[in-house]
Design a protein around this motif. Structure first.
Motif, PDB file in Angstrom:
ATOM      1  N   LEU A 236       0.884  -1.166   0.000  1.00 33.57           N
ATOM      2  CA  LEU A 236       0.000   0.000   0.000  1.00 33.57           C
ATOM      3  C   LEU A 236       0.918   1.210   0.000  1.00 33.57           C
ATOM      4  O   LEU A 236       1.471   1.592   1.027  1.00 33.57           O
ATOM      5  CB  LEU A 236      -0.896  -0.015   1.237  1.00 33.57           C
ATOM      6  N   LEU A 237       1.113   1.793  -1.184  1.00 35.09           N
ATOM      7  CA  LEU A 237       2.141   2.813  -1.362  1.00 35.09           C
ATOM      8  C   LEU A 237       1.701   4.182  -0.862  1.00 35.09           C
ATOM      9  O   LEU A 237       2.519   4.969  -0.385  1.00 35.09           O
ATOM     10  CB  LEU A 237       2.541   2.896  -2.834  1.00 35.09           C
ATOM     11  N   GLY A 238       0.425   4.492  -1.000  1.00 30.20           N
ATOM     12  CA  GLY A 238      -0.041   5.798  -0.558  1.00 30.20           C
ATOM     13  C   GLY A 238      -1.526   5.956  -0.767  1.00 30.20           C
ATOM     14  O   GLY A 238      -2.140   5.246  -1.575  1.00 30.20           O
ATOM     15  N   VAL A 239      -2.119   6.882  -0.028  1.00 29.50           N
ATOM     16  CA  VAL A 239      -3.537   7.217  -0.167  1.00 29.50           C
ATOM     17  C   VAL A 239      -3.652   8.732  -0.158  1.00 29.50           C
ATOM     18  O   VAL A 239      -3.033   9.404   0.676  1.00 29.50           O
ATOM     19  CB  VAL A 239      -4.390   6.615   0.970  1.00 29.50           C
ATOM     20  N   GLY A 240      -4.409   9.275  -1.093  1.00 28.25           N
ATOM     21  CA  GLY A 240      -4.650  10.710  -1.152  1.00 28.25           C
ATOM     22  C   GLY A 240      -6.122  11.011  -1.018  1.00 28.25           C
ATOM     23  O   GLY A 240      -6.967  10.220  -1.456  1.00 28.25           O
ATOM     24  N   ALA A 241      -6.443  12.137  -0.417  1.00 26.57           N
ATOM     25  CA  ALA A 241      -7.840  12.505  -0.203  1.00 26.57           C
ATOM     26  C   ALA A 241      -8.036  13.990  -0.476  1.00 26.57           C
ATOM     27  O   ALA A 241      -7.107  14.794  -0.376  1.00 26.57           O
ATOM     28  CB  ALA A 241      -8.271  12.182   1.224  1.00 26.57           C
ATOM     29  N   SER A 242      -9.267  14.332  -0.829  1.00 21.82           N
ATOM     30  CA  SER A 242      -9.639  15.736  -0.979  1.00 21.82           C
ATOM     31  C   SER A 242     -11.139  15.855  -0.749  1.00 21.82           C
ATOM     32  O   SER A 242     -11.867  14.860  -0.788  1.00 21.82           O
ATOM     33  CB  SER A 242      -9.291  16.266  -2.375  1.00 21.82           C
ATOM     34  N   ASN A 382     -13.296  12.695  -2.006  1.00 23.13           N
ATOM     35  CA  ASN A 382     -12.508  11.890  -2.935  1.00 23.13           C
ATOM     36  C   ASN A 382     -11.382  11.151  -2.231  1.00 23.13           C
ATOM     37  O   ASN A 382     -10.749  11.682  -1.315  1.00 23.13           O
ATOM     38  CB  ASN A 382     -11.900  12.796  -4.012  1.00 23.13           C
ATOM     39  N   ALA A 383     -11.115   9.921  -2.677  1.00 28.58           N
ATOM     40  CA  ALA A 383      -9.994   9.144  -2.157  1.00 28.58           C
ATOM     41  C   ALA A 383      -9.365   8.365  -3.299  1.00 28.58           C
ATOM     42  O   ALA A 383     -10.070   7.790  -4.129  1.00 28.58           O
ATOM     43  CB  ALA A 383     -10.455   8.186  -1.061  1.00 28.58           C
ATOM     44  N   VAL A 384      -8.046   8.342  -3.329  1.00 28.93           N
ATOM     45  CA  VAL A 384      -7.294   7.599  -4.342  1.00 28.93           C
ATOM     46  C   VAL A 384      -6.253   6.749  -3.626  1.00 28.93           C
ATOM     47  O   VAL A 384      -5.512   7.254  -2.778  1.00 28.93           O
ATOM     48  CB  VAL A 384      -6.623   8.548  -5.351  1.00 28.93           C
ATOM     49  N   VAL A 385      -6.205   5.467  -3.963  1.00 27.54           N
ATOM     50  CA  VAL A 385      -5.285   4.525  -3.335  1.00 27.54           C
ATOM     51  C   VAL A 385      -4.245   4.097  -4.372  1.00 27.54           C
ATOM     52  O   VAL A 385      -4.574   3.803  -5.528  1.00 27.54           O
ATOM     53  CB  VAL A 385      -6.031   3.286  -2.809  1.00 27.54           C
ATOM     54  N   VAL A 386      -2.975   4.065  -3.956  1.00 30.18           N
ATOM     55  CA  VAL A 386      -1.871   3.611  -4.802  1.00 30.18           C
ATOM     56  C   VAL A 386      -1.313   2.335  -4.193  1.00 30.18           C
ATOM     57  O   VAL A 386      -0.976   2.290  -3.008  1.00 30.18           O
ATOM     58  CB  VAL A 386      -0.748   4.654  -4.894  1.00 30.18           C
ATOM     59  N   LEU A 387      -1.214   1.278  -5.002  1.00 28.39           N
ATOM     60  CA  LEU A 387      -0.608   0.042  -4.546  1.00 28.39           C
ATOM     61  C   LEU A 387       0.312  -0.486  -5.641  1.00 28.39           C
ATOM     62  O   LEU A 387       0.217  -0.071  -6.796  1.00 28.39           O
ATOM     63  CB  LEU A 387      -1.656  -1.002  -4.174  1.00 28.39           C
ATOM     64  N   GLY A 388       1.207  -1.387  -5.250  1.00 31.73           N
ATOM     65  CA  GLY A 388       2.138  -1.884  -6.242  1.00 31.73           C
ATOM     66  C   GLY A 388       3.015  -2.984  -5.700  1.00 31.73           C
ATOM     67  O   GLY A 388       2.867  -3.432  -4.561  1.00 31.73           O
ATOM     68  N   ASP A 389       3.943  -3.434  -6.533  1.00 33.38           N
ATOM     69  CA  ASP A 389       4.890  -4.458  -6.146  1.00 33.38           C
ATOM     70  C   ASP A 389       5.801  -3.951  -5.038  1.00 33.38           C
ATOM     71  O   ASP A 389       6.080  -2.760  -4.938  1.00 33.38           O
ATOM     72  CB  ASP A 389       5.758  -4.866  -7.344  1.00 33.38           C
ATOM     73  N   SER A 390       6.285  -4.888  -4.241  1.00 39.91           N
ATOM     74  CA  SER A 390       7.170  -4.517  -3.143  1.00 39.91           C
ATOM     75  C   SER A 390       8.435  -3.842  -3.665  1.00 39.91           C
ATOM     76  O   SER A 390       9.003  -4.258  -4.665  1.00 39.91           O
ATOM     77  CB  SER A 390       7.549  -5.760  -2.344  1.00 39.91           C
TER      78      SER A 390
END
Length: 392
Positions: A236-242, A382-390
């Motif tokens: 779970l690399l990051g979450v942004g909200a507005s 608003n919410a945006v989730v960033v996920l990815g490989d380790s």
């Protein structure tokens, strides 16, 4: 600080469990069926048909379909949760859950019985439909004894739950967090969206010239979120909200709030716009949302990453949508393919062209891969989730 989505339990209209949902997802199956809950018109919903787990007797005051959806998902990851409880201690395992309907369907049934018989059913307990009950249910079922709370911000609820989970870990307030959401079908929300002229009478077709609204679905998706990869090493690399507060139900047509959430999420993840390999679009199939979102994606992502909306397959699962769609991204990383965009293949010439993923299980680029999931809710929440490989 690295944060891992170390295990996933989920159930939705495509099936129950990672394998069943993944097979149906990448095959492009639709799970939308006719519904006659709106007087005088037909719509479609995406109901779960898989068998649901029963609740323990100790949790009977919270018994509802919503609770059963949650327990069905949690049961799938019970061994990993047990590992976290043993490793960190129950008081160091937190719960953050998102929902918007809770047990409203049980309240509807109770009111109907009251009208017909003059009394509420003996099985009815007001706590069944209390919005904050989901975190208490999850904690009671799993044995987690750390901080536990419920978020209800409409369609971004469970995406925000993942952001809260990461903050709890980063702040040292927990060593593991059970985070996700659940929402069940009920007549109140189906008719409420119909009153807003937001419900399609046909299976929804996001970004199509023929789009005419949403189809509501139900689901549950829960992750065990940790600082170390107890099972899987997806980050779970990051979450942004507005919160742009443009309108109670319509999105800001400029997309300023959506863009702010995207940029905040990527900044938190220390990623660039052109690092993104795939976007799970909010993609409701409503005229205004799709116009706003396509404009923002085309404006920001000039390299045209693969995109798709899952709502043509599982419907709009409201408070569970954020976690559900992050779960589909999680499966995409596991299977190394992009979920297809399921619609009528009729582009809207008024919308910018996006690189919509096809049904042929397109492989994502080689590691490391970065995926986004968009959740844009009522009131410009608003919410945006960033996920990815380790990256370890």
């Amino acid at each position: 600080m690295a944060t891992y989505l170390t295990d996933l339990g989920l159930v939705n209209a495509l099936g129950a469990g990672q394998k069943a949902v993944g097979q149906a997802l990448f095959a492009g199956q639709r799970a939308l069926t006719p519904c006659d809950w709106v007087p005088g018109r037909q719509t479609y919903t995406a109901a779960v048909t898989a068998d649901l787990a029963p609740l323990p007797d100790a949790l009977s005051p919270l018994r509802s379909r919503n609770a059963q959806l949650a327990v069905t998902a949690l049961t799938q990851i019970s061994s990993t949760i047990e590992l976290a409880l043993e490793r960190y201690g129950a008081e160091r395992v937190a719960v953050v859950a998102g929902t918007s309907t809770s047990g409203i369907a049980e309240g509807e049934a109770a009111i109907k019985a009251l009208q017909q018989t003059g009394r509420l059913p003996a099985s009815y307990d007001y706590r069944q439909q209390e919005i904050g009950n989901l975190s208490a249910l999850v904690a009671g079922f799993t044995g987690a004894a750390g901080p536990a709370y419920t978020l209800s911000t409409a369609c971004s609820s469970s995406a925000h739950a993942l952001g809260s989970a990461k903050r709890l870990l980063d702040a040292g307030l927990a060593d593991a967090v059970i985070a996700g959401g659940a929402d069940s079908l009920c007549r109140l929300t189906v008719n409420g969206f119909a009153a807003l002229d937001s419900v399609s009478v046909e299976p929804c077709v996001p970004f199509s010239v023929n789009r005419a609204g949403i189809n509501i679905g139900e689901s549950a998706a829960f992750f065990l979120v940790t600082r170390e990869p107890l099972l899987h090493d997806i980050e779970l690399l990051g979450v942004g909200a507005s919160s742009d507060a443009h309108h109670i139900s319509a999105p800001d047509p400029s997309g300023a709030g959506a863009e702010a959430a995207i940029r905040a999420a990527l900044a938190a993840a220390q990623c660039r716009l052109d690092d993104v390999d795939y976007i799970n679009l909010h993609g409701t199939g409503t005229p205004l949302n799709d116009a706003m979102e396509s404009a923002v994606v085309a404006r920001l992502f000039g390299h045209q990453p693969f995109c798709s909306s899952s709502k043509g397959q599982v419907g709009h699962t409201l408070g569970a949508a954020g976690a559900t769609e992050v779960a589909l991204c999680w499966l995409a990383l596991i299977e190394s393919c992009a979920p297809p965009h399921v619609w009528d293949n009729s582009p809207d010439p008024a919308l910018p062209e996006l690189q919509l993923a096809q049904h042929n299980s397109l492989l994502l680029p080689a590691s490391p891969r970065v995926l986004l999931s968009h959740s844009f809710a009522f009131g410009g929440n608003n919410a945006v989730v960033v996920l990815g490989d380790s990256r370890a």
